[in-house]
Design an enzyme around this catalytic site. Structure first.
Site, PDB file in Angstrom:
ATOM      1  N   GLU A   1       0.794  -1.220   0.000  1.00 45.12           N
ATOM      2  CA  GLU A   1       0.000   0.000   0.000  1.00 45.12           C
ATOM      3  C   GLU A   1       0.836   1.285   0.000  1.00 45.12           C
ATOM      4  O   GLU A   1       0.327   2.356   0.322  1.00 45.12           O
ATOM      5  CB  GLU A   1      -0.998  -0.006   1.169  1.00 45.12           C
ATOM      6  CG  GLU A   1      -1.999  -1.155   1.062  1.00 45.12           C
ATOM      7  CD  GLU A   1      -2.940  -1.272   2.237  1.00 45.12           C
ATOM      8  OE1 GLU A   1      -2.668  -0.642   3.279  1.00 45.12           O
ATOM      9  OE2 GLU A   1      -3.950  -1.981   2.112  1.00 45.12           O
TER      10      GLU A   1
ATOM     11  N   GLU B   1      -6.486  -7.112  -1.906  1.00 41.66           N
ATOM     12  CA  GLU B   1      -6.911  -7.498  -0.551  1.00 41.66           C
ATOM     13  C   GLU B   1      -8.425  -7.376  -0.468  1.00 41.66           C
ATOM     14  O   GLU B   1      -8.963  -6.288  -0.574  1.00 41.66           O
ATOM     15  CB  GLU B   1      -6.280  -6.598   0.513  1.00 41.66           C
ATOM     16  CG  GLU B   1      -4.768  -6.690   0.605  1.00 41.66           C
ATOM     17  CD  GLU B   1      -4.205  -5.798   1.716  1.00 41.66           C
ATOM     18  OE1 GLU B   1      -4.990  -5.298   2.552  1.00 41.66           O
ATOM     19  OE2 GLU B   1      -2.983  -5.591   1.739  1.00 41.66           O
TER      20      GLU B   1
END
Length: 873
Positions: free
Chosen positions: A482, A548
């Site tokens: 991320e 995710e």
């Protein structure tokens, strides 16, 4: 002179292998002591005359905490609230977990040009090394992800034992475990793993995993040492798994080191499938040189494919250096899978699309943290965990960036089982400054520049790339979780290190990058997290390559009993969200609102039984919803997450002890390569084909079963489906609503081949008009006739038959027991589980396991009483 020759038995006989490589692991007989109890320096500690009597046996590879646990100095941190009883390094100071490790070993004195090497595959975090009263490393080693290799030829005793002494220092700073993601974030100032300061799925590791955590080797070579061999396979065109293959090209190289004071001439060669490729080499004294071998055309190779698309063919390849072209000075073995990874932008989905050997692969993946939070790695555990992923019909594992570059043994298992790997480097948006976070001790600008030592990070990247780059399973490098690394790390990593040392794989700058999956919907580019209404996965469009998504997974009662004290077996309350302290400590995510439609849980056994229904439905729906829009909305999904490295209550298809829950089997069903399914919103029956071949002459059979067991036949129709596509067949919405209105209904979908064999079997349970499973709550009991028959060592066939006058025998679990101890055998691999048997139907389950036990089979279901069946010879 360059040459390529056919390997013959004569050639094998004429090579002198007396000096060939000899490597062994130093994995037992270690002792240790804390720094505060040792009042002398490393030269003294490493002298064989200095006494280490009374020192504690040490676990190597392992951490300080592992050693303390093995010596019963601390309680099991994975049980109950025991972790709170172990002193945290943030409060004790670093010396508390700074330890000396000592190992005595016998190694005969080298003769002539023989060389002896000491190799560490991983130390966390810094260390000084001593051997026989001498310091081995000139400067202190730093970095969890940096191998060490020392020539100890001149430091060995000429006779008798040798003593190795290593003092290992923890990371600095150790981080404040204040409950944030990575605690206060300062753990990321090290080139180390970040989860050890705590995350939303784990409590802090109290020693931050200080220790000699990976393997230690002694290697003996001749005058030349082969290091970091590299094999690249180039597979042009669009291939298929079967049939004669067009040629591929192999490009290979290796680093050679000549530690002697004289020039060495010889031949570097490798052998694959009976072919030898050679290159003459001249090495100056003290030189380290990378040598490229001639490109080799490999005719009609057996290709390596991801799971579900073809076989995982592997070749045992051997690199040798022949001094003067005759004597083997060193040898290294590499396992090669012939395949090529390609990527391209899909303009329809607006995301990257992965291909292998020219064929596009719909990615069905799972996020992986680490096999064990305390770094207790074994080949057997890696094999079992990766096999579970294969058995879930997944084809990719993403190794998350807050952990580590996974070990070669993990990649070996992925090579065997056909699991592609997306490997993150050691960054996370949580610690490395993507967001404002009041839990962090430093601001975003400061955290954005973590770690402190960028040069060490880049050194470690280069080293770890060399460690795992030969594995065919490795498909994607990722800059971080991320977040991208800082520019002065990202640019050399992307533009220099990876192209030079690999250059064959997709590098994505961070895990939810627009380059991977265009984030047109806003947000972080991943999720949703937590339990979802199954309809969400079918109708809500999320990110087209979602890195995710999802996060539930409470196990059954037997699973909870392994780590939860009986006094804490309290059913979580909904909607007040009152949760027992141990449930909360082990990171429970509430999903009672999805359990209550099955009837409010009476106790924990009832709660966990109903949780399995939710688990199964959740992950079947996730896989089906994404597959339903394959190549239209999506090019892939990666579940957050499929496993836990400790005893958490979220995000797992099996528990820490390798006991599968219903998530695993719901996902297995929904992810079948050839799968029939039904959209719960519009009732559309759809077939998904993930193979490269058109599937023809299949019969689709559609039936509803009422709660009484009455068969409401709908249709049987012949159909087909194109390669790598989803085909919508018919809607059963109107009839489904009518039949389900009062008590709910069952829907059976089956695909049969031309031999009338079932090739896809899917069984849904629909609620009544109010959204409750009222009919399930009052189902009549069913009695299953069960037979268990051995099929050879470690394999049992279980046959379950349901009488024609019975209701559906709903949601049954088969479990392998040790007949004497009455305990579950773990791990065990079931061909299916949490299945239903219709009236007049029969189900066969294959059970596979390792170990010498007297096996028994237990069966229990929603409306089927528990029974234990002996395995009859």
């Amino acid at each position: 002179m360059k040459s390529i020759k056919k390997l013959t038995w004569l050639l094998i006989l004429t090579v002198n292998i007396a000096s060939a490589q000899n490597r062994y692991e130093l994995n037992s007989g270690w002792v240790c002591a804390p720094i505060g109890s040792v009042k002398v320096n490393g030269e003294k500690v490493s002298a064989t005359s200095w006494s280490v009597k009374g020192w504690m046996p040490a676990t190597v590879p392992g951490t300080v905490l592992t050693t303390l646990l093995d010596n019963k100095k601390v309680p099991d941190p994975f049980y109950g609230m025991n972790n709170e009883k172990i002193p945290d390094i943030y409060r004790t100071g670093r010396d508390h977990y700074t330890y000396w490790f000592v190992k005595e070993f016998t190694e005969k004195a080298p003769q002539g040009n023989e060389q002896v090497w000491l190799q560490f595959r991983g130390v966390n975090y810094s260390c000084d090394i001593f051997l026989n009263g001498k310091k081995v490393n000139n400067a202190r080693h730093h970095g969890m992800f940096l191998r060490q290799n020392y020539n100890i030829t001149r430091l060995l005793n000429s006779s008798g034992p040798n003593r190795l002494a290593v003092i290992v220092y923890p990371i600095d700073p150790v981080g404040n475990p204040n409950g944030g993601q990575g605690g206060d974030g300062t753990i990321a100032r090290n080139v180390s793993h970040q989860y050890v300061a705590g995350w939303d799925w784990i409590q802090p590791m109290r020693d931050r995993n200080t220790g000699i955590w990976d393997k230690v080797y002694i290697e003996r070579t001749g005058a030349v040492n082969i290091k970091n061999p590299h094999v690249v396979t180039q597979v042009p065109g669009v291939r298929k798994p079967e049939g004669t293959q067009l040629p591929v090209q192999i490009v290979a190289s290796a680093e050679l080191e000549n530690p002697t004071s004289t020039k060495k001439d010889g031949v570097l060669q490798y052998e694959i499938d009976g072919q030898i490729v050679k290159q003459a080499v001249s090495l100056e004294p003290g030189a380290v040189k990378e040598v490229a071998l001639p490109a080799f055309q490999f005719n009609n190779p057996k290709l390596w494919w991801p799971s579900g698309y073809g076989p995982q063919n592997l070749y045992a390849t051997r690199f040798q250096f022949l001094e003067d072209g005759q004597t083997v000075a060193d040898e290294e073995k590499v396992t090669v899978g012939v395949r090529e990874i390609q990527t391209e932008w899909n303009a329809i989905t607006r995301s990257k699309q992965v291909s292998v050997n020219g064929q596009k692969i719909f990615i069905k993946g799972g996020n992986w943290i680490i096999s064990d939070a305390m770094l207790r790695f074994t080949d057997q555990r890696f094999d079992a965990e990766v096999r579970y992923h294969r058995d879930m019909n997944l084809n990719l594992i993403r190794v998350w960036g807050g952990a580590l570059i996974e070990r070669p043994e993990f990649f070996n298992a992925c090579d065997r089982y056909g699991m592609l790997v997306m490997q993150d480097f050691w960054m996370s948006g949580d610690c490395n400054g993507r967001w404002v976070d009041p839990m962090k001790s430093e601001d975003q600008w400061t955290r954005r520049n973590y770690p402190n030592d960028h040069s060490l990070f880049l050194q470690s990247v280069a080293d770890q790339v060399k460690l795992v780059r030969n594995h065919p399973s490795l498909a994607i490098w990722c800059g971080g979780n991320e977040i991208t690394p800082p520019e002065d790390i990202l640019v050399p990593m992307r533009d220099s290190i990876l192209p030079a040392l690999d250059g064959t794989r997709w590098f994505v700058d961070y895990s939810n990058s627009d380059e991977m999956s265009y984030n047109a919907l806003g947000g972080n580019g991943d999720g949703p997290y937590g339990i979802q209404n199954p309809v969400t996965f079918w109708e809500h469009r999320t990110f087209p390559f979602n890195s995710e998504v999802g996060s539930v997974g409470v196990g059954d009662y037997a699973s909870l009993k392994r780590f939860m004290p009986m006094e804490n077996m309290q059913v979580p309350q909904y909607p007040s969200n009152k949760v027992d302290s141990v449930w909360d400590y082990h990171k429970y995510i509430g999903y009672n609102q999805y359990i209550d439609p099955y009837g409010a849980a009476k106790d924990v056994p009832d709660f966990t039984k109903k949780a399995q229904l939710v688990n199964y439905d959740q992950y079947r729906a996730l896989a089906e919803g994404f597959s339903n829009r394959m190549w239209e909305w999506y090019t892939g999904f990666i579940i957050w997450k499929t496993q836990n490295p400790w005893t958490a209550l979220r995000g797992q298809m099996y528990d820490y002890y390798l006991d599968p829950n219903a998530c695993l089997f719901g996902l297995r069903n929904g992810s079948e390569p050839l799968h029939v399914m039904c959209n719960p919103t519009d009732g559309m029956v759809t077939i998904v084909n993930n193979s490269f071949e058109e599937k023809r002459n299949m019969m689709l059979a559609v039936r509803f079963y009422e709660l009484s067991g009455k068969d409401s036949f709908v249709t049987q129709v012949f159909t087909y489906v194109e390669p790598s596509s989803a085909k919508r067949i018919l809607s059963v919405k109107e009839l489904m609503n009518k039949l389900a209105k009062d008590k709910g209904v069952f829907l059976s979908l089956q695909l049969l081949n031309e031999k009338k064999q079932v090739i896809s079997d899917n069984f849904y349970w629909w609620p009544d008009a109010t959204g409750n499973y009222s009919g399930l709550q009052s189902m009549a009991p069913a009695t299953l006739k069960v037979k268990a028959t051995p099929m050879g060592k470690g394999k049992i066939e279980v046959t379950l038959a349901n009488a024609a006058n019975n209701p559906v025998a709903f949601f049954n679990r088969v479990t392998l027991l040790d007949a004497k101890k009455k305990d579950r055998v773990l791990p065990v691999f079931y061909s299916d589980n949490y299945f239903s048997v219709v009236p007049g139907g029969e189900k066969k389950i294959i059970v596979e396991y390792d170990g010498a036990i007297t096996p028994a089979i237990s069966v229990e279901g929603w409306n089927v009483s528990s029974q234990e069946i002996p395995v009859n010879n």
